[in-house]
Every structure is written in C-alpha cells, then in structure tokens.
Design an enzyme around this catalytic site. Structure first.
Site, PDB file in Angstrom:
ATOM      1  N   ARG A  97      77.472 -58.187  22.724  1.00  0.00           N
ATOM      2  CA  ARG A  97      77.976 -56.813  22.900  1.00  0.00           C
ATOM      3  C   ARG A  97      78.553 -56.200  21.629  1.00  0.00           C
ATOM      4  NH1 ARG A  97      79.898 -59.077  27.551  1.00  0.00           N
ATOM      5  NH2 ARG A  97      78.621 -58.600  29.347  1.00  0.00           N
ATOM      6  N   LYS A 119      73.282 -45.030  12.666  1.00  0.00           N
ATOM      7  CA  LYS A 119      72.146 -45.179  13.594  1.00  0.00           C
ATOM      8  C   LYS A 119      71.459 -46.499  13.301  1.00  0.00           C
ATOM      9  CE  LYS A 119      70.414 -40.494  14.445  1.00  0.00           C
ATOM     10  NZ  LYS A 119      69.232 -39.639  14.218  1.00  0.00           N
ATOM     11  N   GLU A 161      63.749 -37.570   0.236  1.00  0.00           N
ATOM     12  CA  GLU A 161      64.969 -37.333   1.030  1.00  0.00           C
ATOM     13  C   GLU A 161      66.083 -36.773   0.141  1.00  0.00           C
ATOM     14  OE1 GLU A 161      64.739 -37.654   4.270  1.00  0.00           O
ATOM     15  OE2 GLU A 161      63.108 -39.093   4.573  1.00  0.00           O
ATOM     16  N   LYS A 203      75.165 -36.774   3.218  1.00  0.00           N
ATOM     17  CA  LYS A 203      74.790 -37.280   4.546  1.00  0.00           C
ATOM     18  C   LYS A 203      76.040 -37.617   5.357  1.00  0.00           C
ATOM     19  CE  LYS A 203      71.958 -39.875   7.545  1.00  0.00           C
ATOM     20  NZ  LYS A 203      71.065 -40.966   7.825  1.00  0.00           N
ATOM     21  N   GLU A 213      74.707 -36.165  16.999  1.00  0.00           N
ATOM     22  CA  GLU A 213      73.564 -35.268  16.896  1.00  0.00           C
ATOM     23  C   GLU A 213      73.561 -34.123  17.909  1.00  0.00           C
ATOM     24  OE1 GLU A 213      68.941 -35.876  15.692  1.00  0.00           O
ATOM     25  OE2 GLU A 213      70.460 -37.379  15.412  1.00  0.00           O
ATOM     26  N   ARG A 217      74.002 -32.106  12.564  1.00  0.00           N
ATOM     27  CA  ARG A 217      73.219 -33.254  12.088  1.00  0.00           C
ATOM     28  C   ARG A 217      71.724 -32.929  12.040  1.00  0.00           C
ATOM     29  NH1 ARG A 217      74.534 -39.627  13.192  1.00  0.00           N
ATOM     30  NH2 ARG A 217      72.865 -40.443  11.921  1.00  0.00           N
ATOM     31  N   ASN A 221      66.980 -32.859   9.542  1.00  0.00           N
ATOM     32  CA  ASN A 221      65.556 -32.884   9.912  1.00  0.00           C
ATOM     33  C   ASN A 221      64.721 -31.896   9.121  1.00  0.00           C
ATOM     34  OD1 ASN A 221      65.871 -34.852  11.812  1.00  0.00           O
ATOM     35  ND2 ASN A 221      66.190 -33.418  13.494  1.00  0.00           N
ATOM     36  N   HIS A 224      61.084 -32.401   8.432  1.00  0.00           N
ATOM     37  CA  HIS A 224      60.652 -33.485   9.312  1.00  0.00           C
ATOM     38  C   HIS A 224      59.925 -33.000  10.566  1.00  0.00           C
ATOM     39  CE1 HIS A 224      63.107 -35.857   6.631  1.00  0.00           C
ATOM     40  NE2 HIS A 224      62.837 -36.980   7.273  1.00  0.00           N
ATOM     41  N   HIS A 228      56.888 -35.051  10.400  1.00  0.00           N
ATOM     42  CA  HIS A 228      56.602 -36.100  11.387  1.00  0.00           C
ATOM     43  C   HIS A 228      55.221 -35.928  11.995  1.00  0.00           C
ATOM     44  CE1 HIS A 228      60.937 -37.536  12.327  1.00  0.00           C
ATOM     45  NE2 HIS A 228      60.302 -38.392  11.548  1.00  0.00           N
ATOM     46  N   HIS A 248      56.073 -42.024   4.594  1.00  0.00           N
ATOM     47  CA  HIS A 248      57.033 -41.095   5.205  1.00  0.00           C
ATOM     48  C   HIS A 248      57.472 -40.030   4.182  1.00  0.00           C
ATOM     49  CE1 HIS A 248      60.268 -39.639   7.730  1.00  0.00           C
ATOM     50  NE2 HIS A 248      61.116 -39.814   6.738  1.00  0.00           N
TER      51      HIS A 248
HETATM   52  N1  LIG Z   1      69.200 -45.392  10.378  1.00  0.00           N
HETATM   53  C1  LIG Z   1      68.893 -44.223   9.852  1.00  0.00           C
HETATM   54  O1  LIG Z   1      69.646 -43.257   9.928  1.00  0.00           O
HETATM   55  C2  LIG Z   1      67.597 -44.092   9.138  1.00  0.00           C
HETATM   56  C3  LIG Z   1      67.343 -42.960   8.332  1.00  0.00           C
HETATM   57  C4  LIG Z   1      66.143 -42.889   7.640  1.00  0.00           C
HETATM   58  C5  LIG Z   1      65.211 -43.916   7.748  1.00  0.00           C
HETATM   59  N2  LIG Z   1      65.476 -44.982   8.540  1.00  0.00           N
HETATM   60  C6  LIG Z   1      64.527 -46.083   8.667  1.00  0.00           C
HETATM   61  O2  LIG Z   1      64.379 -46.709   7.404  1.00  0.00           O
HETATM   62  C7  LIG Z   1      63.097 -47.332   7.338  1.00  0.00           C
HETATM   63  C8  LIG Z   1      62.471 -47.032   6.008  1.00  0.00           C
HETATM   64  O3  LIG Z   1      63.299 -47.553   4.990  1.00  0.00           O
HETATM   65  P1  LIG Z   1      62.708 -47.985   3.575  1.00  0.00           P
HETATM   66  O4  LIG Z   1      61.887 -46.887   3.035  1.00  0.00           O
HETATM   67  O5  LIG Z   1      63.832 -48.533   2.784  1.00  0.00           O
HETATM   68  O6  LIG Z   1      61.663 -49.118   4.009  1.00  0.00           O
HETATM   69  P2  LIG Z   1      61.653 -50.709   3.831  1.00  0.00           P
HETATM   70  O7  LIG Z   1      62.907 -51.321   4.276  1.00  0.00           O
HETATM   71  O8  LIG Z   1      60.394 -51.156   4.463  1.00  0.00           O
HETATM   72  O9  LIG Z   1      61.549 -50.887   2.250  1.00  0.00           O
HETATM   73  C9  LIG Z   1      60.427 -50.410   1.583  1.00  0.00           C
HETATM   74  C10 LIG Z   1      59.709 -51.539   0.817  1.00  0.00           C
HETATM   75  O10 LIG Z   1      60.449 -51.812  -0.367  1.00  0.00           O
HETATM   76  C11 LIG Z   1      60.783 -53.194  -0.422  1.00  0.00           C
HETATM   77  N3  LIG Z   1      62.068 -53.248  -1.111  1.00  0.00           N
HETATM   78  C12 LIG Z   1      63.246 -52.768  -0.675  1.00  0.00           C
HETATM   79  N4  LIG Z   1      64.165 -52.882  -1.645  1.00  0.00           N
HETATM   80  C13 LIG Z   1      63.564 -53.475  -2.701  1.00  0.00           C
HETATM   81  C14 LIG Z   1      63.980 -53.834  -4.005  1.00  0.00           C
HETATM   82  N5  LIG Z   1      65.217 -53.567  -4.447  1.00  0.00           N
HETATM   83  N6  LIG Z   1      63.094 -54.445  -4.827  1.00  0.00           N
HETATM   84  C15 LIG Z   1      61.802 -54.682  -4.406  1.00  0.00           C
HETATM   85  N7  LIG Z   1      61.347 -54.311  -3.206  1.00  0.00           N
HETATM   86  C16 LIG Z   1      62.214 -53.728  -2.361  1.00  0.00           C
HETATM   87  C17 LIG Z   1      60.747 -53.685   0.999  1.00  0.00           C
HETATM   88  O11 LIG Z   1      60.465 -55.050   1.050  1.00  0.00           O
HETATM   89  C18 LIG Z   1      59.597 -52.851   1.572  1.00  0.00           C
HETATM   90  O12 LIG Z   1      58.363 -53.454   1.248  1.00  0.00           O
HETATM   91  C19 LIG Z   1      62.288 -46.806   8.514  1.00  0.00           C
HETATM   92  O13 LIG Z   1      62.178 -47.795   9.498  1.00  0.00           O
HETATM   93  C20 LIG Z   1      63.129 -45.638   9.030  1.00  0.00           C
HETATM   94  O14 LIG Z   1      62.982 -45.446  10.434  1.00  0.00           O
HETATM   95  C21 LIG Z   1      66.650 -45.094   9.223  1.00  0.00           C
HETATM   96 ZN   LIG Z   2      63.035 -38.967   6.559  1.00  0.00          ZN
END
Ligand SMILES: NC(=O)c1ccc[n+]([C@@H]2O[C@H](COP(=O)([O-])OP(=O)(O)OC[C@H]3O[C@@H](n4cnc5c(N)ncnc54)[C@H](O)[C@@H]3O)[C@@H](O)[C@H]2O)c1
Ligand SMILES: [Zn+2]
Length: 346
Positions: A97, A119, A161, A203, A213, A217, A221, A224, A228, A248
């Site tokens: 939990r 999130k 972003e 942010k 949201e 917030r 978007n 997006h 999207h 993305h």
């Molecule tokens: N929680 C939120 O508010 C929120 C907001 C935006 C996006 N997201 C989520 O985030 C995700 C995308 O995040 P991302 O773009 O970081 O993707 P990711 O975590 O897949 O990282 C991108 C790639 O870079 C590599 N990588 C990361 N850091 C590295 C480093 N320092 N050196 C070498 N390689 C590295 C990873 O292994 C991966 O292959 C999605 O799932 C999305 O839904 C969440």
């Molecule tokens: Zn985004």
C-alpha cells in the site's frame, strides 16, 4: 544519492530499479552510494524501452522485493529515464500500500518532465499510462552530467518538452534556448544545469497549483492533442510515419507546429511567434513538417477516441504569445484539417 535514499527509508533493505542501458553507466556508482549509506539494495535491471512499463514487470518486481525482505519502511530507487521512474514510482505506490521512493533521473525527458509531478504508472496493452497512481517521490535527483551518455535522439525528445515549457510559461527561457541551442545540442552541462532547473520550476509550479489535473495542469498538454494523434497514427505503422521513425518528442514538435498554426489562423498568435517556435524546433533537429500528407480523417478519429476516453470535449491549448497559452474547447474539425494539411505540405 545514498544519503537521500537513506533519509527516505526506515529499513536497511532497498530495491534499485534500472534498465540495461542506464545500468551499463551508472549501476555501480549508485549501488556503491547506497551501500555507503548503509542500504543493501536488490538491483533489478530491466530491458530498455516502453515495453518494460507493464503490470507484468511490476508483478516480477513485487516478487523480487518480497524475496529480498522489503518492508513498509523500505525505499525504492528508480534509476533511469521516464520508463523506469514511472514503473518504480508505481511499484512503490502499490507495494504494501505504498513505500517511499526516490527518482534518479538520467534522461532529459525524465529530468524536465517525467520525474516531476508525482504521476506514476504502467501501460495497458491498449492504452499508454492507463494504470497508475499519484505518489510523490521523497526526492528527485537529476545529474545533468548523465546526459552525456544519452543518445542524441533521446536528447531531442526531451528538448521538445523544454520548448513546450518555454512556450507555455517562460519567454525568457525561450530566448535562452534560442541563444544556446548549439550548446544544448552539444550537451553543455553548465547550460543544462540552468535549463533543467528552470524546467523543473515551471512544471512544479503548474503541477502544485493543480496536482490532480483539474485545470491549469492541462496547459502541459500543449502540442499533445494533435501530437498524441500523430504518435498513435505512427504506432499503427510500426512507429513510423511517412517512412521515418516517430518518437514522442518528434510527434509533440509536429503537434506544437500544428496547434500554433490553429492559433495563428484564428488571429490569436503573431506569425513571428509561430516562426520562432518552428525555427527553434528545427534547430533542435525536430520535425516541423512532413514529407507526405497525413491521414486527417484517421487523426481526427483518434482524437475523438481520446476525447471519449476523457469523457469530455476535445480541449486544445493554444499559444497567444511566447510564454502564454489559453485553453479552448471550440476548435472545429475544419481548423484541425487545415493545420494538418499545412504540416503535410512540408
Ligand atoms: N510521470 C509523468 O508525469 C510523465 C511525463 C512525461 C513522460 N512520462 C513517461 O516517460 C516515458 C518516457 O521517458 P524517456 O523518454 O526518459 O524514456 P526511457 O526511460 O525509455 O529512456 C529513453 C532511452 O534512453 C536510455 N537512457 C536513459 N538515460 C540514459 C543515459 N543517461 N545514458 C544512456 N542511455 C540512457 C534508456 O535506456 C532508453 O533506451 C514514457 O513512458 C512516458 O509515458 C511520464
Ligand atoms: Zn510529452
């Protein structure tokens, strides 16, 4: 970072969740730092990519955590990009939990976006981020020097972003990005220190005004709504659009260009501002047009489907000036079609 993890924890056991790309560079120093702080961490290295953000991966993590004796006071550490921190946060939100967690964010998108706001979640086979929880990390650590090992394409996704944050909230940041675009692409750590900090502030300000949201917030978007739809359209063709891979960040760049175009055509945005945005995105190596026309009907159908999922009217965030946006739900299908047609005239 061991110190922050220790401060968040009431138990000597911890779980350290990462992916194989990140592990290669940072698993050892982070494990060592945890050990030095008196935490014995069970390290779990997942395959890189969105495919690891699933309930199955979460279930395997619960097994490992149970076997390693993690209790309610144990801390979870997510070391990686947004995929890892979303999953680690979700596992922390649900194991017994809820246990404390910290995010050690290593991608630009993670540092400026995913790790801020609380999130957490995993994907459903039919819908990204469908299963989740709000669970704030006890600490977020973002060392910009980790960006040195991040692939360029991932850096660009984060930069989309960053441009979004500047457009919705910070004209000064926009000017800085324009001045320092080359330094950013070259991963200049000093410039990134400041840019990262400003993005986190933007942010965090938006999210803390509206954590669940309701209204403000939604300005996050920007780009997006159309972005999207373009991303989903590309997913239907194996992640490619007009033959080229569409991440993305690339989809969001196209979404921002299209949404700025709608604002411009409404007479709400000066052409000069739309041009500045387009030029900056292009300098960051992000797409601002497509070689082939988009399937506008399919895009609209996807947007309507998303709208239904949100049980509301299709809402747009439109820029009014650099650093300022408004929200509206009266954008017509014709306006969307026009903007998409302009994108496809590359
Ligand atoms: N929680 C939120 O508010 C929120 C907001 C935006 C996006 N997201 C989520 O985030 C995700 C995308 O995040 P991302 O773009 O970081 O993707 P990711 O975590 O897949 O990282 C991108 C790639 O870079 C590599 N990588 C990361 N850091 C590295 C480093 N320092 N050196 C070498 N390689 C590295 C990873 O292994 C991966 O292959 C999605 O799932 C999305 O839904 C969440
Ligand atoms: Zn985004």
């Amino acid at each position: 970072m061991g110190r922050e993890a220790k401060a968040a924890s009431r138990s000597p056991s911890a779980v350290l969740i990462t992916d194989a790309n990140v592990a290669e560079h940072y698993l050892e120093p982070v494990t060592e730092s945890l050990r030095a702080a008196g935490l014995a961490a069970e390290a779990v290295t997942l395959p890189p990519g969105e495919g690891s953000k699933t309930l199955e991966a979460a279930a395997r993590l619960y097994d490992r955590m149970l076997k390693a004796g993690l209790d309610r006071g144990s801390v979870a550490v997510g070391l990686g990009g947004g995929v890892v921190t979303d999953l680690a946060g979700f596992v922390a939100a649900t194991y017994m939990r809820g246990i404390p967690w910290i995010a050690v964010s290593t991608s630009l998108l993670g540092q400026v976006d995913a790790s801020v706001g609380g999130k957490t979640g995993v994907d459903h086979p039919e819908c990204k981020n469908l299963i989740g929880a709000f669970h704030q990390p006890a600490a977020v650590l973002a060392d910009v020097s980790t960006l040195a090992t991040l692939p360029q394409e991932e850096l660009r996704t984060g930069l989309a972003e960053v441009v979004k944050h500047a457009m919705i909230r910070d004209a000064d940041l926009m000017a800085r990005l324009e001045r320092e675009a080359d330094a950013l692409l070259a991963c200049d750590t000093a410039v990134f220190e400041d840019v990262d900090a400003r993005n986190v502030r933007i942010k965090a300000e938006v999210v803390s005004a509206d954590e669940r949201e309701g209204g403000l917030r939604r300005i996050l978007n920007y780009g997006h709504t159309i972005g999207h739809a373009i991303e989903s359209l590309a997913m239907e063709s194996g992640g490619r659009l007009a033959g080229t891979p569409l991440t993305h960040g690339r989809a969001v760049a196209l979404g921002m260009v299209a949404e700025a175009c709608i604002a411009e055509r409404r007479g709400r945005l000066a052409a000069e501002v739309a041009d500045r945005q387009r030029d900056l995105l292009a300098r960051f190596g992000l797409p601002v047009a497509l070689e082939e026309p988009l399937d506008a009907d399919r895009c609209l159908a996807i947007m309507r489907h998303d709208k239904k999922a949100q049980a509301g009217r299709l809402r747009f965030v439109l820029p009014e000036a650099v650093g300022s946006v408004c929200q509206t739900d009266d954008v017509t299908d014709d306006e969307i079609r026009d903007a998409l047609a302009l994108l496809g005239r590359g």
